[in-house]
Design a protein around this motif. Sequence first.
Motif: not given
Lengths: 408, 264
Positions: B34-38, B215-216, B226-230
């Motif tokens: 999973a990725a956390l982006i922003g 986080i990237e 990623s399979d899933w991104i937040h």
Amino acid sequence: MAIKNQIKQSLIIAFWFMILTFPIMVIKVNTIQNTIYFRWANLLWVGIVTFFASMVWNYFLRRNEAQKKKEIDDDIPLIHRLLQNDRFRRPFLGLLAAFFIAYPFVFPMYHTSIMISALVYVMLGLGLNIVVGLAGLLDLGYVAFYAVGAYAYALLNLHFGLSFWVVLPMSALLGTLFGVMLGYPVLRLRGDYLAIVTLGFGEIIRIVLENWDDFSNGPRGIADIPPPSFFGHYFDQHNTMIYIYFIVIGLVLMTIFFVNRLENSKIGRAWIALRDDEIACQAMGIDKFKTKLTAFALGATWAAMGGVVFAAKTSYINPMSFTIWESITILCVVVIGGMGSAIGVIAGALVLILLPEYLRAVAEYRMLVFGALQVIVMVFKPDGLIKSVRKVYTFNVQEKTIHEQTHT
Amino acid sequence: MNKPILNVKNLTMNFGGLKALDDVSIAIEKGQIAALIGPNGAGKTTFFNCITGIYEPTNGIVEITPPGKNTQSLRGLKPNYVTERGIARTFQNIRLFHGMTVLENVMIGRHCRLSSGIIKAMLQPPSQKNEEQKAVTDSYEILEKIGLEQYVNDMAVNLPYGAQRRLEIARALATDPFLLLLDEPAAGMNPQETKELDDLILWLRDNENLTILLIEHDMKLVMSLSDWIHVVDYGKKIAEGTPADIKANSDVIKAYLGEDSDDA
């Protein structure tokens, strides 16, 4: 061009020194005859000497820098190379052992006495090295634990007649206990704040000893502390000194043995990790507080044992032996010897404690020379006399591949 | 249905008057990348710090369900206990122990899985020696997996930048985690190093049975991996979904990808 700048800079420094030393080197006031002499010749000498000293200083600084660029961090101190080399290790250690065994028999009692002091500082230095060098906690009140050990022996002997050999292990436990007690409230702090609070604690212990008359006999101190016995037998003064000398040698060896083991264990690595990066250290699953507390308590253990030896050697203690100056000296031993390096700390203690004694030849300039030497060491060897070297692990890669091949 | 491996509900973190995180809920399934982006300052690292116990969140639930174990709450636990429970992390700005060798850095990661105390360290009974030896070989094996074995006895500071990033991962791996949190693992890496990192992360998931949250800022890496991104912005979660969903999400484009959406 560089030379020109150099000369210019040295001239400025020389001029500055001439102004600085003007009041003491040039003006001479005779209060009896109410006259003032101006010794202008001295001004010239100060200028010339400072100029050349500055040139030499800069030359070495630049050479040092050039060397550093050449060998980035790969310089293993000579003594480590000697110890790693099998051909040299045994003769070297043998020679060292022979020297220390022969020492008290060859040299007069005065020198043995000084050497005992130096060796007590080796113990103290190795103890403080755990706290400052490995765990990176700046402790300016280390002398408090030294005092705890010394007073533990003096008082337990005075009131209960306990002997040196009974009190020595007890003091180790007492030191640990005090380390935990003092460490518990202060170890939440870090850096300069910790330094100041430990400084305060060190002073508190000394002031309590000085003022709690009924308990510690106040500033008068405690006299007639008996030297250690040899299975109930006491030696004469000269032989007692030799006896204490060998006890200290034994304690120092024990200290080196245990500290070395601690340093390369799980707990030792945790200390260094804590020193390098507190947050990353916690994120690796290390209990920050517990790790700090063990460092503090173990450091105190050796200080207390050193204190017992000190009390037994001098046979008289009072609070004046445990001032802040003492803490600073031990800290100097660690920093100048080489933070985190056991061999460095030993060298540091021997140099720092023995040197002032042998510098008595230059009498009143003794402390000046001593201070200058410390500055020189710090400028040219910022890692200390002998810097620490991490343990090198070897892996038999070939064996491993063979092992894996049979599996597949 | 299986419970999510990491379940964060309504997480809020206030710094004085500033709401760094505002009611963020994120669930991570086992085996996911999973990725956390922003955008910068959106609260991504704060989110990591709240999970790993460096900050105590003002409000919300942080629960983990390690494989084969019961659900437990992490809220208010100190960082070292979080690590013991099986969550390992790396840092955005590399935080290696520079006074130690590469191997020792990894051995620090083994710390919480070793049992010998001070007395044992001083007396060194066989049990302690065996444990110590095992820690050395385990750590060396991890270095081999990550491909850093040639540096084993070098000081950590002397490593090239990309290798330092990998060493952080190796060190995190040594704590035996089930969930790995990577904070900008590709920051400052060249394309070659990023490619290797991409392979490494996939390999970690497939061969080490790890779940990974990263986080990237490198969108290429995030989208391919990623399979899933937040997505978070100003402390609020604004979207979640597959890379394709996120690419098409107008909120995300507005808030984050903005004018340089062609890059993604």
